[in-house]
Write an enzyme that holds these catalytic residues in place. Structure first.
Site, PDB file in Angstrom:
ATOM      1  N   CYS A  55       0.832  -1.211   0.000  1.00 52.58           N
ATOM      2  CA  CYS A  55       0.000   0.000   0.000  1.00 52.58           C
ATOM      3  C   CYS A  55       0.869   1.264   0.000  1.00 52.58           C
ATOM      4  CB  CYS A  55      -0.912   0.005   1.215  1.00 52.58           C
ATOM      5  SG  CYS A  55       0.004  -0.049   2.772  1.00 52.58           S
ATOM      6  N   CYS A 124      -2.562  -4.766   6.717  1.00 56.01           N
ATOM      7  CA  CYS A 124      -1.911  -3.925   7.727  1.00 56.01           C
ATOM      8  C   CYS A 124      -1.325  -4.802   8.834  1.00 56.01           C
ATOM      9  CB  CYS A 124      -2.890  -2.913   8.317  1.00 56.01           C
ATOM     10  SG  CYS A 124      -3.822  -2.014   7.069  1.00 56.01           S
TER      11      CYS A 124
HETATM   12 FE1  FES Z   1      -1.231   0.832   4.444  1.00 53.43          FE
HETATM   13 FE2  FES Z   1      -2.912   0.088   6.393  1.00 53.43          FE
HETATM   14  S1  FES Z   1      -3.390   0.828   4.406  1.00 53.43           S
HETATM   15  S2  FES Z   1      -0.776   0.031   6.390  1.00 53.43           S
END
Ligand code: FES
Length: 155
Positions: A55, A124
């Site tokens: 992400c 995450c």
């Molecule tokens: Fe990147 Fe949670 S969206 S760590």
């Protein structure tokens, strides 16, 4: 007539955001998002890991280790609310445990201890688990080749 101050507005907005988060996340997640445990960095750690997830967010974990026991674990992240909850839980689970147990702190375990995350946020927990494992591997590497630590500190 009651005067509506800027503070009132932000308090209301904050309450609304928290209320909405409670609909999406477990109480354990919301609690750690609002009050993350072990947030920060250990000076001169005996293990340090920094991972960037798919992400684009980064988490770093630093460890104080004595006699193969993780005495203290801290984390920092520039990620989302759930990465705060996941980093918090990963370091809570690691603190006080021995190194071998630390390696067993998986994405699944973190998710389980947080009472789950929405599917789109599960990565995450993987970021937190990977950062912890990276810190533990760094501990072993520094033990094997301690001179490398001196170079790292000057980076
Ligand atoms: Fe990147 Fe949670 S969206 S760590």
């Amino acid at each position: 007539m009651e005067k509506n101050t800027g503070n009132d507005y932000f308090e209301k907005l904050q309450a609304e955001i928290i209320e909405n988060a409670r609909k999406l996340y477990s109480e354990k997640v919301v609690d750690r998002w609002l009050h993350p445990r072990n947030l920060g960095a250990i000076e001169n750690p005996q293990g340090f890991g920094k991972i960037t997830g798919p992400c684009g967010d980064t988490m770093e974990i630093s460890l104080r280790i004595m006699n193969d026991k993780i005495i203290e674990a801290k984390f920092l992240t520039d990620g989302c609310a759930t990465s705060l909850a996941a980093g918090s839980m990963a370091t809570e689970l690691a603190s006080g445990n021995n190194i071998q147990e630390g390696f067993k702190i998986s994405q699944e375990l973190i998710l389980d201890k947080l009472d789950g995350l929405p599917e789109e946020s599960e990565h995450c927990a993987l970021l937190a688990s990977n950062a912890l494992k990276s810190a533990l591997r760094d501990h072993f590497a520094s033990k094997r080749e301690p001179w490398k630590k001196a170079y790292k500190n000057t980076e």
